[in-house]
Enzyme design. Structure first.
Site, PDB file in Angstrom:
ATOM      1  N   THR A  13       0.849  -1.196   0.000  1.00 37.85           N
ATOM      2  CA  THR A  13       0.000   0.000   0.000  1.00 37.85           C
ATOM      3  C   THR A  13       0.885   1.246   0.000  1.00 37.85           C
ATOM      4  OG1 THR A  13      -0.189   0.226   2.420  1.00 37.85           O
ATOM      5  CG2 THR A  13      -1.732  -1.278   1.319  1.00 37.85           C
ATOM      6  N   GLY A  14       0.353   2.330  -0.574  1.00 34.70           N
ATOM      7  CA  GLY A  14       1.182   3.522  -0.716  1.00 34.70           C
ATOM      8  C   GLY A  14       2.408   3.244  -1.550  1.00 34.70           C
ATOM      9  N   GLY A  18       8.349   7.195  -2.893  1.00 28.08           N
ATOM     10  CA  GLY A  18       9.166   7.083  -1.693  1.00 28.08           C
ATOM     11  C   GLY A  18       9.456   5.668  -1.251  1.00 28.08           C
ATOM     12  N   ILE A  19       9.248   5.415   0.022  1.00 23.97           N
ATOM     13  CA  ILE A  19       9.565   4.113   0.614  1.00 23.97           C
ATOM     14  C   ILE A  19       8.728   3.002  -0.005  1.00 23.97           C
ATOM     15  CG2 ILE A  19       9.424   2.769   2.750  1.00 23.97           C
ATOM     16  CD1 ILE A  19      10.239   5.337   4.254  1.00 23.97           C
ATOM     17  N   GLY A  20       7.443   3.247  -0.209  1.00 22.43           N
ATOM     18  CA  GLY A  20       6.572   2.218  -0.777  1.00 22.43           C
ATOM     19  C   GLY A  20       6.996   1.799  -2.170  1.00 22.43           C
ATOM     20  N   TYR A 157       0.172  12.051  14.661  1.00 19.84           N
ATOM     21  CA  TYR A 157       0.967  11.121  13.859  1.00 19.84           C
ATOM     22  C   TYR A 157       1.732  10.154  14.755  1.00 19.84           C
ATOM     23  CZ  TYR A 157       4.604   9.416  10.684  1.00 19.84           C
ATOM     24  OH  TYR A 157       5.443   8.608   9.956  1.00 19.84           O
TER      25      TYR A 157
END
Length: 266
Positions: A13-14, A18-20, A157
């Protein structure tokens, strides 16, 4: 090292940026089929093309994880294409406001938790039955150092990521007997597009070099990053891919930091 991921199927997911995106590419490089989802279709399709360029099999599905119908459609399309989901990486997350506690409204907390916690809950709940059916699964939740070493700002967050860590531990106890291992990867100070833009803005504002802006940010905001540099998205992806593999078959319920030493406690 052969991580034995060829023909495994992973949902990230995502997965558009970036990281995903780095995780999805790293899994594809190991031979896994990859499903990626995100809300923004353009970036999602660009990430899918990058995966196809390296010979990977990919399914890109636009999805808003705050909507159950989108989650149901995502998992349905994944199963239709690949028959099962062996690996789930709950990476999607947001920071909707960079503010202190007093400035945040209850609605800010609710909107953020809908993505950072409940989005992961929805997808996990939809995927686990397929893992149970084959008595095999790997779930990796992407958290943050803010869950364990929170700053004074963005408390919503910080709390959402702490809740995600707790969720990980509960699942690791509940489903290990079904062959499903659940772990957390916790990055800190990773050079994502968002961090890069922030640092470039700081450099311009302060009339200093980009490298000086990095070191200034480290000194002020992340003094315990002992390697004295930002991490890369690929370094996070490597940790995730290892936990997704059969080489990590006796690792369950752990909180793996990829933070250059940023969390000061043991």
């Amino acid at each position: 090292m052969n991580l034995e991921l060829k023909n495994k199927t992973a949902l990230v997911t995502g997965g558009s940026k970036g990281i995903g995106r780095a995780i999805a590419i790293a899994l594809a490089e190991e031979g896994a089929n990859v499903i990626i989802c995100a809300r923004e279709a353009v970036a999602l399709n660009e990430a899918a093309m990058d995966i196809e360029k390296i010979g990977g099999s990919v399914l890109a599905v636009p999805a808003d994880l705050t909507k159950q119908a989108d989650v149901d459609n995502l998992v349905s399309l994944a199963i239709k294409r690949y028959k099962t989901i062996d690996i789930l990486v709950n990476n999607a997350g947001v920071v909707n406001r960079f503010d202190d506690f007093h400035s945040l409204e209850i609605e800010d907390w609710q909107k953020l938790f809908e993505v950072n916690l409940f989005g992961s809950v929805r997808v996990t709940k939809a995927v686990i039955p397929y893992m149970k059916k084959v008595k095999y699964g790997r779930i990796i939740n992407i958290s943050s150092e803010s869950a364990e070493q929170p700053d004074a700002f963005i408390p919503h967050y910080n709390a959402s990521k702490a809740a995600l860590n707790n969720f990980t531990k509960s699942l690791s106890k509940a489903y290990a007997a079904d062959g499903i291992l659940v772990n957390t990867v916790s990055p800190a100070f990773i050079m994502t597009p968002m961090l890069e833009n922030l640092l470039k803005g700081n450099a311009e504002k302060l009339n200093i070099s980009y490298d000086e802006a990095i070191q200034q940010f480290l000194k002020k905001n992340r003094p315990h990053v002992e390697v004295k540099r930002p991490g890369t998205v690929e370094e996070v992806a490597s940790a995730v891919v290892y936990l997704a593999s059969n080489k990590a078959s006796f690792i369950n319920g752990v909180y793996l930091r990829v933070d250059g030493g940023s969390v000061a406690s043991l």
